[in-house]
Write a protein that holds these residues in place. Structure first.
Motif, mmCIF file in Angstrom:
data_model
loop_
_atom_site.group_PDB
_atom_site.id
_atom_site.type_symbol
_atom_site.label_atom_id
_atom_site.label_comp_id
_atom_site.label_asym_id
_atom_site.label_seq_id
_atom_site.Cartn_x
_atom_site.Cartn_y
_atom_site.Cartn_z
ATOM 1 N N HIS A 15 0.835 -1.195 0.000
ATOM 2 C CA HIS A 15 0.000 0.000 0.000
ATOM 3 C C HIS A 15 0.877 1.256 0.000
ATOM 4 O O HIS A 15 0.549 2.250 -0.658
ATOM 5 C CB HIS A 15 -0.939 0.007 1.202
ATOM 6 N N THR A 18 2.077 1.864 -3.492
ATOM 7 C CA THR A 18 0.984 2.382 -4.319
ATOM 8 C C THR A 18 0.743 3.862 -4.034
ATOM 9 O O THR A 18 0.574 4.658 -4.977
ATOM 10 C CB THR A 18 -0.311 1.578 -4.074
ATOM 11 N N GLU A 22 1.277 6.773 -6.856
ATOM 12 C CA GLU A 22 0.163 7.614 -7.314
ATOM 13 C C GLU A 22 0.489 9.096 -7.165
ATOM 14 O O GLU A 22 0.230 9.882 -8.084
ATOM 15 C CB GLU A 22 -1.103 7.273 -6.537
#
Length: 69
Positions: A15, A18, A22
């Motif tokens: 996570h 990610t 992003e």
């Protein structure tokens, strides 16, 4: 194309990767972002290199810290 390499601290899971990917991908001119969790390496491929301040702000927004760059 240019590549810029940074070290991100505080990431512990997928996570985290990610989130950083992003936020950094949203920077102007960024074409590709690669985050290596075990080493904390952030590699940015872009049209022109983003400023360290912009990268630091994106990483901070994701909830992590950019090591001294």
């Amino acid at each position: 194309m240019t590549q810029s390499v940074y070290t991100v601290t505080g990431m512990t899971c997928g996570h985290c990767v990610t989130s950083v990917t992003e936020e950094v991908s949203a920077l102007d001119g960024v074409q590709h972002v690669d985050v290596d969790l075990p080493t904390g390496t952030l590699t940015i491929t872009s049209d022109t290199p983003p400023t360290t301040d912009d990268v630091r702000a994106a990483v901070t927004e994701a909830g992590y810290e950019l090591a001294n760059a």
